[in-house]
Scaffold this motif. Structure first.
Motif, PDB file in Angstrom:
ATOM      1  N   PRO A  63      26.397  17.418  40.140  1.00  0.00           N
ATOM      2  CA  PRO A  63      25.730  17.747  39.528  1.00  0.00           C
ATOM      3  C   PRO A  63      25.161  19.053  37.900  1.00  0.00           C
ATOM      4  CG  PRO A  63      25.940  19.618  41.343  1.00  0.00           C
ATOM      5  CD  PRO A  63      27.091  18.686  40.918  1.00  0.00           C
ATOM      6  N   HIS A  64      23.683  18.722  38.021  1.00  0.00           N
ATOM      7  CA  HIS A  64      23.676  19.560  36.775  1.00  0.00           C
ATOM      8  C   HIS A  64      22.910  21.651  36.981  1.00  0.00           C
ATOM      9  CE1 HIS A  64      22.456  15.800  34.768  1.00  0.00           C
ATOM     10  NE2 HIS A  64      23.784  15.420  34.429  1.00  0.00           N
ATOM     11  N   SER A  65      22.842  20.933  38.155  1.00  0.00           N
ATOM     12  CA  SER A  65      22.314  22.753  38.317  1.00  0.00           C
ATOM     13  C   SER A  65      22.593  22.916  39.772  1.00  0.00           C
ATOM     14  CB  SER A  65      20.894  22.251  39.126  1.00  0.00           C
ATOM     15  OG  SER A  65      19.741  21.318  39.311  1.00  0.00           O
ATOM     16  N   LEU A  66      23.139  23.806  40.154  1.00  0.00           N
ATOM     17  CA  LEU A  66      22.998  24.697  41.576  1.00  0.00           C
ATOM     18  C   LEU A  66      22.151  26.222  41.882  1.00  0.00           C
ATOM     19  CD1 LEU A  66      26.941  24.733  41.813  1.00  0.00           C
ATOM     20  CD2 LEU A  66      25.331  23.005  42.291  1.00  0.00           C
ATOM     21  N   ILE A  67      21.726  26.936  42.876  1.00  0.00           N
ATOM     22  CA  ILE A  67      21.384  27.761  43.981  1.00  0.00           C
ATOM     23  C   ILE A  67      22.579  28.332  44.337  1.00  0.00           C
ATOM     24  CG2 ILE A  67      19.725  28.741  44.727  1.00  0.00           C
ATOM     25  CD1 ILE A  67      18.034  26.655  44.255  1.00  0.00           C
ATOM     26  N   LEU A  68      23.162  29.488  43.831  1.00  0.00           N
ATOM     27  CA  LEU A  68      24.114  30.735  44.770  1.00  0.00           C
ATOM     28  C   LEU A  68      23.452  31.424  45.086  1.00  0.00           C
ATOM     29  CD1 LEU A  68      27.468  29.300  42.460  1.00  0.00           C
ATOM     30  CD2 LEU A  68      26.434  28.173  44.518  1.00  0.00           C
ATOM     31  N   VAL A  69      24.024  31.782  45.998  1.00  0.00           N
ATOM     32  CA  VAL A  69      23.610  34.192  46.608  1.00  0.00           C
ATOM     33  C   VAL A  69      25.007  33.993  45.401  1.00  0.00           C
ATOM     34  CG1 VAL A  69      22.825  33.691  48.293  1.00  0.00           C
ATOM     35  CG2 VAL A  69      24.799  33.360  48.737  1.00  0.00           C
ATOM     36  N   PRO A  70      25.023  35.493  45.768  1.00  0.00           N
ATOM     37  CA  PRO A  70      25.990  36.486  44.804  1.00  0.00           C
ATOM     38  C   PRO A  70      27.791  35.556  45.358  1.00  0.00           C
ATOM     39  CG  PRO A  70      24.593  38.063  45.577  1.00  0.00           C
ATOM     40  CD  PRO A  70      24.295  36.319  45.849  1.00  0.00           C
ATOM     41  N   GLN A  71      27.630  35.937  46.647  1.00  0.00           N
ATOM     42  CA  GLN A  71      29.298  35.278  47.646  1.00  0.00           C
ATOM     43  C   GLN A  71      29.872  34.518  47.745  1.00  0.00           C
ATOM     44  OE1 GLN A  71      27.633  37.393  51.548  1.00  0.00           O
ATOM     45  NE2 GLN A  71      29.694  37.632  51.898  1.00  0.00           N
ATOM     46  N   LEU A  72      28.490  33.334  47.303  1.00  0.00           N
ATOM     47  CA  LEU A  72      29.493  31.936  46.825  1.00  0.00           C
ATOM     48  C   LEU A  72      29.375  32.240  45.737  1.00  0.00           C
ATOM     49  CD1 LEU A  72      26.999  29.505  48.469  1.00  0.00           C
ATOM     50  CD2 LEU A  72      28.313  30.831  49.492  1.00  0.00           C
ATOM     51  N   LEU A  73      28.866  32.377  44.743  1.00  0.00           N
ATOM     52  CA  LEU A  73      29.160  32.281  43.299  1.00  0.00           C
ATOM     53  C   LEU A  73      31.188  33.204  42.829  1.00  0.00           C
ATOM     54  CD1 LEU A  73      29.646  31.670  40.583  1.00  0.00           C
ATOM     55  CD2 LEU A  73      28.042  34.119  40.249  1.00  0.00           C
ATOM     56  N   GLN A  74      31.187  34.052  43.572  1.00  0.00           N
ATOM     57  CA  GLN A  74      32.207  35.273  43.676  1.00  0.00           C
ATOM     58  C   GLN A  74      33.431  33.844  44.610  1.00  0.00           C
ATOM     59  OE1 GLN A  74      32.706  38.426  43.507  1.00  0.00           O
ATOM     60  NE2 GLN A  74      35.178  37.316  43.319  1.00  0.00           N
ATOM     61  N   ALA A  75      33.367  33.185  45.275  1.00  0.00           N
ATOM     62  CA  ALA A  75      34.904  32.665  46.168  1.00  0.00           C
ATOM     63  C   ALA A  75      34.610  31.583  45.241  1.00  0.00           C
ATOM     64  CB  ALA A  75      34.103  32.025  47.626  1.00  0.00           C
ATOM     65  N   LEU A  76      33.578  30.812  44.439  1.00  0.00           N
ATOM     66  CA  LEU A  76      33.810  29.905  43.432  1.00  0.00           C
ATOM     67  C   LEU A  76      34.551  30.039  42.553  1.00  0.00           C
ATOM     68  CD1 LEU A  76      30.284  27.593  44.247  1.00  0.00           C
ATOM     69  CD2 LEU A  76      32.501  26.865  45.037  1.00  0.00           C
ATOM     70  N   VAL A  77      34.049  30.725  41.335  1.00  0.00           N
ATOM     71  CA  VAL A  77      34.411  31.590  40.371  1.00  0.00           C
ATOM     72  C   VAL A  77      36.320  32.090  41.212  1.00  0.00           C
ATOM     73  CG1 VAL A  77      34.276  33.136  38.331  1.00  0.00           C
ATOM     74  CG2 VAL A  77      32.721  32.113  39.341  1.00  0.00           C
TER      75      VAL A  77
ATOM     76  N   VAL B  11      21.373  32.495  40.127  1.00  0.00           N
ATOM     77  CA  VAL B  11      22.215  33.487  41.195  1.00  0.00           C
ATOM     78  C   VAL B  11      21.166  33.723  41.677  1.00  0.00           C
ATOM     79  CG1 VAL B  11      23.380  35.102  41.757  1.00  0.00           C
ATOM     80  CG2 VAL B  11      24.000  33.078  40.241  1.00  0.00           C
ATOM     81  N   GLY B  12      20.690  34.342  43.128  1.00  0.00           N
ATOM     82  CA  GLY B  12      20.421  35.134  43.571  1.00  0.00           C
ATOM     83  C   GLY B  12      20.565  35.898  45.348  1.00  0.00           C
TER      84      GLY B  12
ATOM     85  N   CYS C 242      33.047  43.634  45.412  1.00  0.00           N
ATOM     86  CA  CYS C 242      33.282  42.808  45.661  1.00  0.00           C
ATOM     87  C   CYS C 242      33.838  41.387  44.855  1.00  0.00           C
ATOM     88  CB  CYS C 242      31.858  41.904  46.560  1.00  0.00           C
ATOM     89  SG  CYS C 242      32.057  43.074  48.446  1.00  0.00           S
ATOM     90  N   ALA C 243      33.426  41.980  43.921  1.00  0.00           N
ATOM     91  CA  ALA C 243      33.799  40.582  42.208  1.00  0.00           C
ATOM     92  C   ALA C 243      35.850  40.961  42.644  1.00  0.00           C
ATOM     93  CB  ALA C 243      33.611  41.765  41.638  1.00  0.00           C
ATOM     94  N   ARG C 244      36.200  41.585  43.365  1.00  0.00           N
ATOM     95  CA  ARG C 244      37.958  42.295  43.385  1.00  0.00           C
ATOM     96  C   ARG C 244      38.317  40.766  44.852  1.00  0.00           C
ATOM     97  NH1 ARG C 244      38.717  44.530  38.919  1.00  0.00           N
ATOM     98  NH2 ARG C 244      37.400  46.206  38.527  1.00  0.00           N
ATOM     99  N   PRO C 245      39.416  40.183  43.664  1.00  0.00           N
ATOM    100  CA  PRO C 245      39.324  38.587  45.206  1.00  0.00           C
ATOM    101  C   PRO C 245      40.078  38.835  46.839  1.00  0.00           C
ATOM    102  CG  PRO C 245      40.242  38.526  42.926  1.00  0.00           C
ATOM    103  CD  PRO C 245      40.218  39.761  42.907  1.00  0.00           C
ATOM    104  N   ALA C 246      40.407  40.294  46.836  1.00  0.00           N
ATOM    105  CA  ALA C 246      40.497  40.568  48.164  1.00  0.00           C
ATOM    106  C   ALA C 246      40.007  41.074  48.920  1.00  0.00           C
ATOM    107  CB  ALA C 246      41.717  41.804  47.863  1.00  0.00           C
ATOM    108  N   ILE C 247      38.673  41.516  48.346  1.00  0.00           N
ATOM    109  CA  ILE C 247      37.533  42.128  49.363  1.00  0.00           C
ATOM    110  C   ILE C 247      36.469  41.073  49.472  1.00  0.00           C
ATOM    111  CG2 ILE C 247      36.053  43.762  49.853  1.00  0.00           C
ATOM    112  CD1 ILE C 247      37.940  45.772  47.669  1.00  0.00           C
ATOM    113  N   ALA C 248      35.552  40.313  50.531  1.00  0.00           N
ATOM    114  CA  ALA C 248      34.529  39.681  50.460  1.00  0.00           C
ATOM    115  C   ALA C 248      33.969  40.195  50.759  1.00  0.00           C
ATOM    116  CB  ALA C 248      35.227  38.867  52.457  1.00  0.00           C
TER     117      ALA C 248
END
Length: 718
Positions: free
Chosen positions: A235-249, A264-265, A387-393
């Motif tokens: 895809p050229h575009s995605l819509i994510l909520v913060p938790q999905l962005l965190q998991a993917l990054v 992201v929103g 939640c920006a820390r990988p250990a915390i969901a």
């Protein structure tokens, strides 16, 4: 037909003429090109007209069918009600009744009173009383809100399309050719950004099912499967909520090739997460919106400095009240379902300030807390950094009138130890000012839509969480520990963990029952399955009466549990009828099963729990909840799959097992939060009852195949 709907269809006509072979919709298995799209929509319009469907529920998974039925409803001006897949049976009943729905397109309609028609996709029902809708209502989007009953936001047909036109204008310079829908289409944000916008641009809306994207239920998410889907659809575009962005990054610090725009929103995004994503080439653009304003209001644009949540979109006007509250006009709702109509400026409840033309949010007005030292803190800011820390969901932060803030922490995986979590909190604290740091924390079960602790778009339901964990979050500060500046836990083991440990032997004995081990590999006979259903009927039919008796006898100190029992009762009411339906679909006699004498273990299990309620500590009833729901989550879904495959059973024959396998995952997380508020004699009562019910439930399973069920029961109780 509304003006904006006519404009969208006109664009589809033009795309069909100019790019007839370009895929408009693609689910990974089938594609529909622009040249055939209008014909597909027209066919569904005719089917809706034949059934005279006026208020229509759409509970389908992401895919071509969802998109085509939705577009047909839009073109015909019928009332469209998307149904989130994670809604409970009680929430679906509420939705059907509140909106006066007369048609249901998708699975699950029969349980809600919809009957099959000549069209296999459309089930209908007679509606004796039609609730009044706001004039011009074209869509009702149900939000999770702050209680168990979802709230209906009534939108006219133009509002979502006006938002889509604004978004399409904003991203046109990027020449987006493919969008991958990562969120459910029942979510207004993805409905608009993931379906309308690509179609307006002549691009492809890629709509694979939720499981192909890594979703399990309302909140479980496997980022590896999601990245595989991104690689497959390019895809050229995605819509994510913060938790999905965190998991993917976390999984892929470097952005997949081809991405040009990732919106992201849905909740506040931690600045550190945005920085990490952008450093890895993820083209992230933060935005802001509300369902009451037909989703997106502000957005950071490509080619502009990223600041706050961006500038207002062309359709929206934004102003700040004297106290800083964000107010919005343009494409706003007609009103909530069943409430008076609204007009004018919508008060968002969010606080913000302007930096040039960009809106910067300062938190929810009702969420801001003031510490014991008089400092204002936006909990979303601190939660985002945690939640920006990988250990915390997930995390919830509270510090009202406290010298040190407290946090509920959900680990990224259940097996993470406390030392790892403490290190992650230390790392987050190092980047925060002293007044925002976490001083005390405790680990807890995941926040999900199923346990009413998370909304559909990933926002914390703070009222529910504060009520569930009130005894710890709102306890007075311990003056002897006020000077501490590092995270600490007050208990080495939570009450729920203590319950699990204290009943492990009994649970293992139950799960070792030969019938259960054979069921997981599909080695159970039809007769044995029917016998199990018969016994299940005889204890399930007492579930709601036992809950009511428990609620009536709870002492005042446990009065807070009554609201939880109300939710359980709403969920469990009528489930014994599902079992009778399963018996019928399996080829058994449901009337004979209902009138048969239950096995000794089944009868004794119900009698024992009733005796605990009537003559002991009524909270002990929750020991039965621990056994039944814990067993369901452990084996029900897998057992159902094995039975269907080995016995050739239809879906209608395993409804009780399949529904409880998924349903009880959310229940168990909710249950954990309840148990964690118990201690002393109350926790002991739950443990004692659970031990007995594990033994009796295990005896029930062993009795199904044993020649002498009475002897099997005696062996169980030795």
């Amino acid at each position: 037909m509304s003006r904006c709907a006519e404009a969208l269809l006109a664009r589809l006509v033009r795309h069909a003429e100019e790019r007839p072979d370009t895929p408009a919709l693609d689910d990974g298995h089938r594609r529909i090109a622009y040249g055939e799209l209008l014909g597909e929509i027209e066919g569904r319009r005719a089917r809706l007209a034949a059934r005279d469907a006026r208020r229509v529920a759409l509970p389908l998974d992401n895919g071509l069918d969802w998109a085509l039925w939705h577009l047909a409803l839009l073109a015909d001006g019928r009332v469209d009600v998307p149904v989130p897949g994670f809604f409970s049976e009680a929430q679906r009943h509420h939705l059907v009744t509140a909106a006066g729905l007369d048609a249901w397109i998708g699975p699950g309609g029969s349980a809600l009173g919809f009957a099959a028609t000549l069209d296999p996709a459309i089930a209908c029902r007679e509606v004796a009383f039609l609730p009044t809708l706001h004039a011009g209502t074209g869509m009702i989007t149900f939000t999770s809100g702050t209680s168990g009953s979802p709230k209906g936001v009534c939108l006219d047909r133009d509002a979502p399309l006006r938002v889509a036109e604004s978004l399409a204008e904003a991203v046109t310079p990027l020449r987006l050719g493919r969008h991958l829908a990562m969120l459910p289409l029942a979510t207004l944000l993805e409905n608009i950004g993931g379906l309308y916008v690509p179609l307006m641009l002549g691009a492809t809306a890629s709509l694979p099912g939720a499981a192909e994207l890594g979703w399990t239920g309302g909140s479980g998410f496997d980022p590896r499967r999601a990245l595989s889907a991104i690689e497959a659809f390019r895809p050229h575009s995605l819509i994510l909520v913060p938790q999905l962005l965190q998991a993917l990054v976390d999984l892929s610090p470097q952005a997949p090739a081809g991405l040009r725009f990732v919106a992201v929103g849905g909740a506040r995004v931690a600045g550190s997460l945005l920085d990490r994503a952008r450093d890895g080439g993820w083209p992230v653009f933060e935005g802001y919106g509300l369902s009451e304003c037909a989703s997106v209001v502000c957005l950071n644009r490509p080619g502009e400095p990223a600041l706050g949540v961006g500038r207002p979109l062309p359709h929206a006007r934004v102003r700040l009240a004297a106290d800083g509250e964000v107010q919005v006009q343009g494409a706003t709702m007609l009103g909530y379902l069943g409430e008076p109509p609204v007009d004018g400026w919508h008060a968002s409840g969010d606080l913000g300030h302007w930096e040039g033309e960009h809106l910067v949010l300062d938190g929810r007005r009702r969420d801001i807390f003031i510490t014991a030292y008089g400092r204002n803190v936006d909990p979303q800011w601190v939660e985002g950094e945690l939640c920006a820390r990988p250990a915390i969901a997930q995390a919830l932060v509270h510090g009202e009138a406290l010298p040190h803030n407290r946090a509920l922490i959900v680990p990224a995986t259940p097996d993470l130890d406390d030392r790892t979590l403490a290190a992650a909190i230390d790392a987050a604290n190092a980047g925060l000012p002293d007044y925002a740091r976490i001083g005390e924390w405790r680990r807890c079960a995941p926040f999900t839509p199923d346990n009413h602790q998370l909304t559909a778009n990933g926002r914390l339901r703070r009222d529910t969480l504060h009520e569930t964990y009130r005894d710890w979050l709102h306890a007075p500060a311990d003056r002897a520990q006020d000077a501490a500046t590092v995270p600490r836990r007050r208990h080495a083991m939570t009450p729920y963990q203590h319950l699990q440990a204290a009943t492990r032997a009994e649970r293992d004995w139950l799960l070792a029952a030969p019938l259960l081990t054979r069921a997981l590999s599909g080695e159970v006979s039809r007769e044995e399955y029917l016998t199990f259903l018969g016994q299940a009927y005889h204890h399930v039919r007492f579930t709601v009466p036992l809950m009511m008796a428990c609620g009536a006898r709870l002492p005042d100190r446990l009065g807070w549990l009554r609201s939880a029992l109300v939710e359980y009762i709403e969920e469990e009411h009528g489930h014994e009828l599902w079992i009778l339906d399963d018996i019928r679909a399996t080829g058994g006699d449901p009337e004979a099963a209902a009138t048969a004498e239950p096995a000794p273990a089944t009868r004794l299990m119900v009698s024992h729990v009733r005796d605990v309620i009537d003559h002991g500590n009524p909270v002990g009833f929750f020991g039965m909840v621990q056994v039944l729901e814990g067993t369901s989550t452990a084996i029900a879904t897998q057992a159902a799959e094995g039975l269907q495959e080995s016995l050739g059973l239809p879906d209608d024959a395993v409804r009780y097992l399949t529904s409880h396998g998924s349903l009880d995952i959310g229940h168990l997380a909710f249950f954990e939060g309840l148990v964690d508020r118990l201690d002393g004699e109350d926790l002991a009562a739950v443990i004692d009852t659970a031990k007995m019910v594990y033994r009796l439930y295990g005896a029930m399973f062993r009795g199904i195949t044993a020649r002498d069920a009475t002897r099997e029961l005696a062996d169980a109780l030795v």
